[in-house]
Design a protein around this motif. Sequence first.
Motif, PDB file in Angstrom:
ATOM      1  N   ASN A 164       2.705 -15.855   4.648  1.00  0.00           N
ATOM      2  CA  ASN A 164       1.457 -16.482   5.106  1.00  0.00           C
ATOM      3  C   ASN A 164       1.023 -15.963   6.469  1.00  0.00           C
ATOM      4  OD1 ASN A 164       1.478 -17.958   2.810  1.00  0.00           O
ATOM      5  ND2 ASN A 164       2.345 -19.802   3.757  1.00  0.00           N
ATOM      6  N   ARG A 165       1.996 -15.820   7.368  1.00  0.00           N
ATOM      7  CA  ARG A 165       1.692 -15.302   8.713  1.00  0.00           C
ATOM      8  C   ARG A 165       1.094 -13.908   8.623  1.00  0.00           C
ATOM      9  NH1 ARG A 165       0.729 -18.927  12.120  1.00  0.00           N
ATOM     10  NH2 ARG A 165       1.099 -20.324  10.412  1.00  0.00           N
ATOM     11  N   LEU A 166       1.699 -13.074   7.767  1.00  0.00           N
ATOM     12  CA  LEU A 166       1.261 -11.683   7.670  1.00  0.00           C
ATOM     13  C   LEU A 166      -0.193 -11.599   7.246  1.00  0.00           C
ATOM     14  CD1 LEU A 166       4.345  -9.988   6.040  1.00  0.00           C
ATOM     15  CD2 LEU A 166       3.469  -9.610   8.322  1.00  0.00           C
ATOM     16  N   ILE A 167      -0.542 -12.394   6.253  1.00  0.00           N
ATOM     17  CA  ILE A 167      -1.918 -12.363   5.781  1.00  0.00           C
ATOM     18  C   ILE A 167      -2.856 -12.768   6.927  1.00  0.00           C
ATOM     19  CG2 ILE A 167      -3.569 -13.431   4.196  1.00  0.00           C
ATOM     20  CD1 ILE A 167      -1.760 -11.443   2.819  1.00  0.00           C
ATOM     21  N   GLU A 168      -2.443 -13.785   7.673  1.00  0.00           N
ATOM     22  CA  GLU A 168      -3.243 -14.208   8.816  1.00  0.00           C
ATOM     23  C   GLU A 168      -3.378 -13.094   9.851  1.00  0.00           C
ATOM     24  OE1 GLU A 168      -1.930 -18.647   9.223  1.00  0.00           O
ATOM     25  OE2 GLU A 168      -2.205 -17.759  11.201  1.00  0.00           O
ATOM     26  N   GLU A 169      -2.273 -12.387  10.041  1.00  0.00           N
ATOM     27  CA  GLU A 169      -2.253 -11.381  11.095  1.00  0.00           C
ATOM     28  C   GLU A 169      -3.092 -10.154  10.795  1.00  0.00           C
ATOM     29  OE1 GLU A 169       1.348 -10.197  13.060  1.00  0.00           O
ATOM     30  OE2 GLU A 169       2.220 -12.134  12.629  1.00  0.00           O
ATOM     31  N   THR A 170      -3.519 -10.001   9.534  1.00  0.00           N
ATOM     32  CA  THR A 170      -4.336  -8.831   9.239  1.00  0.00           C
ATOM     33  C   THR A 170      -5.769  -9.018   9.708  1.00  0.00           C
ATOM     34  OG1 THR A 170      -4.842  -9.698   7.053  1.00  0.00           O
ATOM     35  CG2 THR A 170      -3.012  -8.145   7.217  1.00  0.00           C
ATOM     36  N   ILE A 182       0.838  -6.152   1.243  1.00  0.00           N
ATOM     37  CA  ILE A 182       1.703  -7.236   1.708  1.00  0.00           C
ATOM     38  C   ILE A 182       2.305  -7.980   0.519  1.00  0.00           C
ATOM     39  CG2 ILE A 182       1.718  -9.491   2.830  1.00  0.00           C
ATOM     40  CD1 ILE A 182      -0.206  -8.350   4.894  1.00  0.00           C
ATOM     41  N   TRP A 183       1.446  -8.295  -0.441  1.00  0.00           N
ATOM     42  CA  TRP A 183       1.926  -9.038  -1.614  1.00  0.00           C
ATOM     43  C   TRP A 183       3.011  -8.268  -2.332  1.00  0.00           C
ATOM     44  CZ3 TRP A 183       0.132 -13.689  -1.065  1.00  0.00           C
ATOM     45  CH2 TRP A 183      -1.131 -13.879  -0.490  1.00  0.00           C
TER      46      TRP A 183
END
Lengths: 246, 432
Positions: free
Chosen positions: B192-198, B163-164
């Motif tokens: 930020n959302r993506l990291i949460e969504e993992t 993601i990063w």
Amino acid sequence: MKIGVKQKAENRRAILDAAVDLMIEKGYRSMTMRAVARKAGIGDATIYNYFPTKESLIHGYYSEALDTAERSMAKVEDYDQFDLRERLQLLMETILEGYLGDREFVDETFSSVFFRPIPVDKGMRAIRSRFLDIVKEQFEAAVESGELPDLMLKELVYHCIWDYFVAVTLYWLRDDSEQFTNTTVFIDKSLDLGYTMLKAGVLDKITSLASFMFKSHILSRVEMIMEERDTFNRLKDEFMSHDVTR
Amino acid sequence: MTSRDETPKGRLARGIAYGGTAARIGGNYLKYTARKPFIAAEDRDEARRSMSEKCAEDLFAGLCRLKGTALKIAQMLSLELDIFPPEIRRELEKSYTDVPPMNRSLARKVLSTAYGEQPEKVFASFDSTAFAAASLGQVHRAMSFDRKPLALKIQYPAIRRTIWDDIRLLRGLLKPFAGNKALEPAIHEIQNRLIEETDYLAEAANIRFFHDNLCLEDVRMPQVHEDLCTESVLCMSFLEGQALNHWLATGPSQEARDSVAQDLNNIFLHSFYELNCIHADPNPGNYLIGEDLTIGLVDFGCIKRFTPDFVRQYQRLPKIIMQGSKEKYFEALREMEMVNGDLDRKTEEAIHECAYTFGKWLGRMFEEEYFDFNAHPAYIKEGKEAIRSMFKYRKYFIMNPDILFLDRTRYGLMRIFEQLKCRISLHNQYEC
């Protein structure tokens, strides 16, 4: 005392398990055949019916691992729908999953078994030919279904995959990512590349290039040698038929 | 046979994929710029459009090769960004549900890593071919040993690390597009959302929350099988239905479309005002329309919680804007910490002027009992104009992230209403 095939296989398994445990505990050098037999609950002499040497124990482990992987792949429900790339990936992952429980053992023995300088010994050759058989079967299925064109140098491709398998295992042994995710990604990515090359027939092109080089360079040198040999033979003949009286 | 899986995963490989896309887009743009002076004025629009179409195809091809993060970004951008020309949006919208899958061996591997066992030992049956793409993963069918149909959401391996990398590369990819600077806050938020969504365990908790609390007729939600959930595998009951965009393609009747739209609006209002927590991913692929027109809600990776205070303050806003009282308007904005403290009279006047236009536009939806999106095809576009004129004064506003999410969800919903061409009553007990 006669024992059945099933009992035999169980004994074999028990001996291998014991050997793996002992080797993890004590290392290869200080492990004795007698200790393995005791741990497996088998007579001191009987063990030699199964494995004549300590080395053959290790070989036994690796060929057993291939059998287990093959059995476990046969249980995959929709295996017949997998394409070659997926089958190869499954093979690599299944073998590694089998190694997982005995990772320390594999770490200690893998290089010594698979990285031997030539001549390759008999035990090792058996493992390799077992592996090549599995790969061959996968390729033949792919050619039959029309997924892959028939290759010119199949044996060479199979051996490449054997080398690939050795590389993947070594990568896995050095992989410190969580749940060995890096290895999974490595296999996925490298097979992508390999499979694309296979489909495009890259290997065939390389080998035909190589055989051209071989013909034009090596064989022409050989011809030179042959000419030299002819000269040598002529001289020899002359010498041998030298008539002393003349 | 499935299509082959060619997702590049290493940073370098992904860089090459993005780089290739960017280079191609750049190339198209260069061609267009070079030709520009020689194209007659009337042909210029045409040339511009064909360039955008070409760029969009390249961009989509690039994003699809990366799947995972990029897919998610494509989904978010396609909803959010009218900065993109319509041709590009159309390509991006394809990404909702149609993407090339992870191959069968890899899907099995993710499961066996998660469970420590072969899928055959965990499920009565498992379909190794995915039936839908999900954010950062894909969804497979399975059957439990007690014969219950299941949906398994499986995550791409090593996704967090990528993601990063992806976000950083995406910034480069977006450079050729006009207005890319305005995207920066959006990209930051997306990251930020993506990291949460993992974190699928967090998502499981979200599903449980909505399943227990959002009790509406005509709305179905999956049931989580907690014993089979891990950080990278989410196991839930299977929901029947067609994704909204696919369902719409089958040409449903006006009544059917109206009913679905009304339900969607109810879901939003009830979640926000009763639960203070919304399903903040208004992507048509997340609504499954059943044959009885009930709505199945899926993908709870992106939810947003609000404080009761915020909800109360927000609730008053539409009425204040529509009434047109300047003092009350700024009072409300300050209370919500949305504008800088001191504004000079002139600026305040100008902002209010814009807000008044916006309020008038908003009010049209509530003028009559039913608003017909079919009869006002340009409605959303006009609203966008109103917002855009407000955009001039953005330096006086403080970007409140709560508002950002709320607006995104509501706007997404309006876009869906527009696509549904529905006739809908927007009057509600909470707002007006």
